[in-house]
Design an enzyme around this catalytic site. Structure first.
Site, PDB file in Angstrom:
ATOM      1  N   LYS A 136       0.679  -1.277  -0.020  1.00 14.89           N
ATOM      2  CA  LYS A 136       0.006   0.235   0.213  1.00 14.89           C
ATOM      3  C   LYS A 136       0.883   1.307   0.023  1.00 14.89           C
ATOM      4  O   LYS A 136       0.542   2.279  -0.503  1.00 14.89           O
ATOM      5  CB  LYS A 136      -0.938  -0.034   1.136  1.00 14.89           C
TER       6      LYS A 136
HETATM    7  C1  LIG Z   1      -4.236  -4.952   0.598  1.00 14.16           C
HETATM    8  C2  LIG Z   1      -3.531  -6.152   0.498  1.00 14.16           C
HETATM    9  C3  LIG Z   1      -3.663  -7.368  -0.512  1.00 14.16           C
HETATM   10  C4  LIG Z   1      -4.764  -6.940  -1.518  1.00 14.16           C
HETATM   11  O1  LIG Z   1      -4.922  -5.899  -2.202  1.00 14.16           O
HETATM   12  P1  LIG Z   1      -5.853  -5.332  -3.241  1.00 14.16           P
HETATM   13  O2  LIG Z   1      -5.576  -4.270  -4.049  1.00 14.16           O
HETATM   14  O3  LIG Z   1      -7.015  -5.197  -2.063  1.00 14.16           O
HETATM   15  O4  LIG Z   1      -6.469  -6.651  -3.959  1.00 14.16           O
HETATM   16  C5  LIG Z   1      -2.692  -8.363  -0.704  1.00 14.16           C
HETATM   17  N1  LIG Z   1      -1.623  -8.351   0.241  1.00 14.16           N
HETATM   18  C6  LIG Z   1      -1.518  -7.481   1.205  1.00 14.16           C
HETATM   19  C7  LIG Z   1      -0.455  -7.686   2.027  1.00 14.16           C
HETATM   20  C8  LIG Z   1      -2.101  -6.137   1.228  1.00 14.16           C
HETATM   21  O5  LIG Z   1      -2.034  -5.407   2.201  1.00 14.16           O
END
Ligand SMILES: *Cc1c(COP(=O)(O)O)cnc(C)c1O
Length: 494
Positions: free
Chosen positions: A110
């Protein structure tokens, strides 16, 4: 380049306006009206991550001054935020390449978007001469919350609110959030799951009376969730960068198609891959990997989306989601004429009946698969024992799904998107490797660090030394009241 709502093509805004608003007034999501062409590989070869980012993002952010964008990208992905040789690294292990996206301040992917987004939002506020203070509402399944808090901490003119499921995030994710510093940060636990939090937050954007009331008090709402297009655009970059690394390393020929496997929850990350493909990135297939909450696997196999099923808590909590918001953008991208009307009908079905159906023929470039807890653990163990590479549970889900979906003789290159550091989930990693369950998360980090023979990431250790500042807990229908209470000054930071 303008942006349109998935539910109304006549509603058009600029990129900065889309970022400022977060979600369209009709409840739809903003999507680019067209996709810029990928720059020729010769102009990308040898470039840094920041330079590649600038080239890709310029096409989507035409109205942003190139000098400003360059400075923003340099700050977002600089040494101060990202540890290691480069912000993103591609590691070869056995029959796959791991695209590591977790070297930022919160150790999850993120950060790739949330380190840049505050700069773009700040520019948007300035350009529109915004008078109101921007209130960023965020629902989190664990990682978005911390990344948003870090990204927007002490940014002038911005308050950031995070709602997380009280029992739906890992101990370390929780610790990272409740110790958050910054005078403009507010973290609230919700007695419910991520879907409750996301639904509650989305509802506030459509509450016109609330919007008017807040405006009068000098506040305007936006979102740091991947419903905000400002989250998705920076994510396109690393798919191109991963391909570039394979090219530079002589592992593929120009134009050779590569398969990406993406651990998926809200469908934002994999949607960015689809957008990269729409720009001309040679993608053979996109593998959409789910955990035991395999609503997307079922959807991709049948065309039927059914959200009414129990949410299972897993060791990959950031993927414990039943309503994947960005699927709406994907459906918009693959649909034909009158798609806005069609999307409106599908979302109405989802709201009223808990389900919708589309033709399977539309879902050609994606394949879905899922891995349960035992398979995830087995994957962590296998890759560690064979390659000495430690995967976090989300990445391990992707790896396990990749192994299931790829055909035995497949000579093509496979990139697994590695979304979190194993240090964020030491308990699952250690127990998967046959070690004892650590007494607590802090001990887990230490034990894992010894096992891997390296220093643990400093950002994580820090969370254990900081005092808890956020103790608010609300019922699952309480988001609106909490926002109003805090904005009226009823919240005291402890
Ligand atoms: C948010 C997240 C995901 C999923 O990603 P999306 O964009 O919501 O599909 C997968 N792995 C981790 C570690 C995340 O923080």
């Amino acid at each position: 380049m303008d942006y349109r709502s998935t539910r109304d093509a006549s509603h058009r805004v600029s990129a900065l306006e889309a970022i400022l608003r977060g979600i369209a007034p009709d409840g739809g999501l903003y999507v680019p009206a067209s996709f810029p062409k990928l720059p020729p590989w010769d102009t990308l070869r040898g470039r840094s991550y920041q330079e590649v980012a600038l080239q890709i993002l310029r096409g989507y952010l035409e109205e942003v001054d190139p000098g400003f964008l360059k400075a923003a990208v340099d700050k977002a992905y600089g040494r101060e935020k990202f540890q290691g040789e480069a912000p993103v690294m591609l590691k070869e292990t056995g029959d796959a390449f791991f695209l590591e996206l977790f070297h930022g301040p919160t150790l999850a992917f993120k950060d790739m978007a949330l380190c840049l987004m505050p700069h773009l939002l700040g520019e948007a506020m300035e350009r529109t001469a915004m008078k109101e203070e921007v209130v960023i509402l965020t629902a989190t399944s664990g990682d978005t919350g911390k990344a948003a808090l870090e990204g927007f901490k002490d940014v002038p003119g911005v308050k950031v609110f995070v709602f997380y499921p009280e029992d739906g995030v890992s101990p370390i994710q929780k610790r990272q959030m409740v110790t958050q510093e910054g005078a403009n940060t507010f973290v609230v636990a919700l007695e419910g799951n991520f879907d409750d939090a996301q639904r509650g937050v989305k509802a506030l954007f459509q509450d016109e009376a609330l919007g008017a009331d807040l405006k009068e008090r000098g506040f305007s709402l936006s979102s740091a969730n991947s419903i905000n297009i400002g989250r998705l655009l920076p994510q396109i970059v690393y798919y191109v960068y991963g391909y570039l690394k394979l090219l530079e390393g002589g592992r593929i020929r120009e134009g050779e198609e590569v398969t990406y496997t993406v651990p998926t929850g809200n469908f934002g990350n994999i949607l960015a891959a689809h957008y990269a493909k729409s720009m001309g990135l040679p993608v053979k297939a996109l593998y959409c990997a789910s955990n035991a909450n395999h609503v997307l696997t079922d959807f991709l196999a049948t065309g039927v989306y059914t959200r009414d099923r129990p949410l299972v808590r897993t060791s990959s909590p950031s993927m414990d989601i039943l309503v994947s918001s960005n699927l709406e953008r994907y459906l918009h991208a693959v649909a034909g004429a009158s798609r806005e009307e069609w999307i409106r009908a599908l979302m109405e079905d989802l709201n009223t009946k808990g389900t919708f159906q589309v033709s399977k023929a539309l879902l050609q470039d994606m394949r879905g698969g899922f891995a349960g807890e035992a398979e995830t653990a087995a994957a962590i163990r296998k890759v560690f024992e064979r390659e000495g590479y430690a995967m976090d549970p989300h990445t391990a889900v992707a790896y396990a799904v990749n192994q299931k979906l790829r055909s035995p003789g497949d000579a093509g290159k496979h990139i697994i998107v590695a979304t979190a550091s194993p240090y964020k989930f030491p308990e699952k990693v250690l127990t998967s490797l046959g070690k004892e369950s650590p007494a607590d998360a802090f001990t887990g980090i230490r034990t894992l660090s010894k096992l891997l023979g390296e220093e643990p990431p400093t950002a994580l250790e820090r969370a254990f030394h900081l005092p808890v500042r956020h103790r608010d807990v609300i019922g699952k229908e309480g988001i609106k009241d909490a926002v109003l209470r805090i904005l009226k000054g009823g919240n005291q930071h402890g």
